[in-house]
Write an enzyme that holds these catalytic residues in place. Structure first.
Site, PDB file in Angstrom:
ATOM      1  CB  SER A   1     -86.641  37.118-116.010  1.00 23.91           C
ATOM      2  OG  SER A   1     -86.733  35.987-115.201  1.00 23.91           O
ATOM      3  CB  SER A   2     -85.937  41.399-111.640  1.00 19.34           C
ATOM      4  OG  SER A   2     -87.229  41.372-111.054  1.00 19.34           O
TER       5      SER A   2
ATOM      6  CG  ASP B   1     -93.381  28.889-120.093  1.00 18.59           C
ATOM      7  OD1 ASP B   1     -94.578  29.134-120.346  1.00 18.59           O
ATOM      8  OD2 ASP B   1     -92.705  29.549-119.276  1.00 18.59           O
TER       9      ASP B   1
ATOM     10  CE1 TYR C   1     -97.335  32.936-117.196  1.00 21.57           C
ATOM     11  CE2 TYR C   1     -97.836  31.868-115.104  1.00 21.57           C
ATOM     12  CZ  TYR C   1     -97.136  31.900-116.290  1.00 21.57           C
ATOM     13  OH  TYR C   1     -96.249  30.906-116.573  1.00 21.57           O
TER      14      TYR C   1
ATOM     15  CG  ASP D   1     -88.576  33.709-116.534  1.00 19.58           C
ATOM     16  OD1 ASP D   1     -88.708  33.648-117.768  1.00 19.58           O
ATOM     17  OD2 ASP D   1     -89.428  34.197-115.771  1.00 19.58           O
TER      18      ASP D   1
ATOM     19  CB  SER E   1     -82.795  43.760-101.814  1.00 20.79           C
ATOM     20  OG  SER E   1     -82.879  44.372-103.087  1.00 20.79           O
TER      21      SER E   1
HETATM   22  P1  ADP Z   1     -89.909  40.216-113.245  1.00 16.72           P
HETATM   23  O1  ADP Z   1     -89.325  38.869-112.963  1.00 16.72           O
HETATM   24  O2  ADP Z   1     -90.429  40.333-114.622  1.00 16.72           O
HETATM   25  O3  ADP Z   1     -88.986  41.335-112.920  1.00 16.72           O
HETATM   26  P2  ADP Z   1     -91.685  39.389-111.162  1.00 16.72           P
HETATM   27  O4  ADP Z   1     -92.981  39.928-110.651  1.00 16.72           O
HETATM   28  O5  ADP Z   1     -91.630  37.987-111.618  1.00 16.72           O
HETATM   29  O6  ADP Z   1     -91.178  40.382-112.296  1.00 16.72           O
HETATM   30  O7  ADP Z   1     -90.579  39.519-110.033  1.00 16.72           O
HETATM   31  C1  ADP Z   1     -90.381  40.746-109.387  1.00 16.72           C
HETATM   32  C2  ADP Z   1     -90.226  40.495-107.899  1.00 16.72           C
HETATM   33  O8  ADP Z   1     -88.985  39.812-107.642  1.00 16.72           O
HETATM   34  C3  ADP Z   1     -90.121  41.778-107.082  1.00 16.72           C
HETATM   35  O9  ADP Z   1     -91.401  42.266-106.750  1.00 16.72           O
HETATM   36  C4  ADP Z   1     -89.360  41.305-105.878  1.00 16.72           C
HETATM   37  O10 ADP Z   1     -90.220  40.647-104.973  1.00 16.72           O
HETATM   38  C5  ADP Z   1     -88.400  40.282-106.464  1.00 16.72           C
HETATM   39  N1  ADP Z   1     -87.116  40.899-106.815  1.00 16.72           N
HETATM   40  C6  ADP Z   1     -86.554  40.967-108.033  1.00 16.72           C
HETATM   41  N2  ADP Z   1     -85.363  41.599-108.004  1.00 16.72           N
HETATM   42  C7  ADP Z   1     -85.135  41.932-106.731  1.00 16.72           C
HETATM   43  C8  ADP Z   1     -84.083  42.610-106.052  1.00 16.72           C
HETATM   44  N3  ADP Z   1     -83.022  43.068-106.682  1.00 16.72           N
HETATM   45  N4  ADP Z   1     -84.211  42.770-104.708  1.00 16.72           N
HETATM   46  C9  ADP Z   1     -85.294  42.308-104.064  1.00 16.72           C
HETATM   47  N5  ADP Z   1     -86.307  41.685-104.643  1.00 16.72           N
HETATM   48  C10 ADP Z   1     -86.259  41.492-105.963  1.00 16.72           C
HETATM   49 MG    MG Z   2     -90.353  37.056-112.937  1.00 19.68          MG
END
Ligand code: ADP
Ligand code: MG
Length: 398
Positions: free
Chosen positions: A140-141, A51, A241, A189, A82
């Site tokens: 990609s949470s 990307d 990264y 993402d 959360s």
């Molecule tokens: P990925 O996107 O691969 O899961 P990242 O490091 O980019 O990993 O993002 C993870 C971060 O996003 C978590 O440490 C948190 O800060 C935030 N996050 C993601 N999902 C949630 C959730 N359901 N509730 C609160 N924070 C979240």
């Molecule tokens: Mg992420």
């Protein structure tokens, strides 16, 4: 003892999860949410670390999503809760700026801030989230969280849903993550979280910002995609990264191009890079661009099986040239290959996170079990497994 069953992470039923979240929101805040929205996690089929190099990638949206409920408050405060984190967090709305919020709240506050920068007038809000996307697993949470909040906020403010509005939401979510959460990502993402379509992979071209839906239906050939979350936590902010991005920028500078995309087809590109590390990074980027071309061609012919060797080659290149794999990812990939995968590779930025394997559908459970056993033999924590038909992008549910 071997695990008798692999543990599959269930996506849940969206309508039920949205109803449950709305009730939880009411319990926590004393009022009903103005809107509830969901946005999916994703896996990238191929085109990794392209990307920011002006290349193309091919993600699909997972059935696993993050759900956000939100409602207005009478004051100028954001309260964030959360289910996955401790809280609630309270943030004064008028103090939002890059650096003002730490931790997970930065992703949510960042969306509010970025939309404010776009000219939206955002009121005080209560926000409650819950997620079925494994966190920090390369699925990609973070973008799922941002995009769920963005779509819920747009709905609560009666902003009509359109492609143009979604493009702005995507940009704002990218800014939220880069400027407020301090994790510069390339935009894949958020794009797939907002524009993913069931039964399709989203071909994203970062040279011109265009997107195209390609049919992704491996089940037509009795194939299925297994996603394995190694549960080795990766972080995008710990330097690895950023270092890869810097390497690619340095290589582009040596070659006299703005992005490595422009060095495609130059036969002498690798020779011109005397620094071995930059040469290896560039070799991955250029070869991965060729693999994406081949993958697109395969999907256009509905030849899903042809993707197998491309996945394998992508993994080997990410492991050997880009140095972003790890023993856990390598073990998943090797085990799945031994168990009949047509191809397997790490997915996402790497340094832990998740891997994918394209398998005969009947072999998916067996492969998951074999991976679980292999992890147990190493004394590692059991990985998480996801079945991942390509699902739809973010949507309002209530
Ligand atoms: P990925 O996107 O691969 O899961 P990242 O490091 O980019 O990993 O993002 C993870 C971060 O996003 C978590 O440490 C948190 O800060 C935030 N996050 C993601 N999902 C949630 C959730 N359901 N509730 C609160 N924070 C979240
Ligand atoms: Mg992420």
């Amino acid at each position: 003892m071997s695990p008798a069953q692999a543990s599959f992470i269930q996506p849940g039923e969206p309508a039920d999860l949205a109803a449950e979240l709305a009730d939880r929101f009411a319990q926590l805040t004393g009022h009903r949410p103005a809107a509830v929205a969901a946005a999916p996690g994703r896996v990238n089929l191929i085109g990794e670390h392209l990307d920011y190099n002006g290349g193309r990638c091919l993600p699909i949206a997972l059935p696993h999503a993050t759900y956000a409920a939100l409602g207005r408050r009478p004051d100028r405060t954001l309260t964030l809760t959360s289910r996955q984190m401790t809280g609630p967090i309270e943030i004064p709305l008028d103090d939002l700026r890059p650096g003002s919020v730490q931790g997970w709240g930065a992703y949510v506050a960042g969306v509010v801030w970025a939309l404010g920068q776009e000219g939206w007038s955002v009121p005080g809000l209560d926000v409650v989230v819950d997620s079925r996307v494994p966190i920090g697993s390369g699925l990609s949470s973070s973008a799922a969280l941002e995009c769920a909040v963005a779509v819920a906020l747009a709905a609560a403010l009666d902003v009509p849903d359109s492609g143009e509005v979604r493009r702005r939401l995507a940009e704002s979510c990218v800014r939220a993550e880069a400027e407020m959460a301090g994790a510069p990502t390339g935009g894949m993402d958020q794009a797939v979280a907002l524009f993913g379509q069931a039964g399709h992979a989203l071909l994203l071209d970062f040279a011109d910002g265009s997107a195209r839906q390609l049919t992704w239906s491996p089940c037509d050939e009795d194939l299925a995609l297994l996603v394995v979350d190694t549960r080795v936590s990766h972080t995008l902010t710990d330097g690895g990264y950023a270092a890869r991005r810097t390497d690619c920028e340095s290589a582009a500078r040596v070659l006299g191009v703005a992005t490595l995309r422009e060095a495609r087809g130059r036969v002498d590109a690798l020779e011109q890079l005397s620094e071995p590390r930059l040469r290896r990074r560039t070799r991955h980027v250029l070869a991965e661009m060729d693999r994406v071309d081949a993958a697109v061609h395969a999907l256009e012919r509905a030849d899903h099986a042809a993707l197998g060797p491309l996945l394998d080659a992508s993994h080997d290149s990410l492991r050997d040239d880009f140095d972003v794999s790890c023993p856990e990812l390598d073990l998943v990939v090797e085990t799945c290959r031994r168990r009949g995968a047509l191809g397997a590779r790490m997915t996402g930025a790497g340094f832990g996170g998740s891997a994918i394997a394209l398998l005969p559908a009947d072999d998916l459970e067996d492969a998951a079990l074999a991976v679980g056993t292999a992890f147990e033999e190493q004394g590692w924590r059991q990985p998480g497994f996801l079945r991942s038909p390509a699902s739809g992008g973010a949507r309002r549910l209530r």
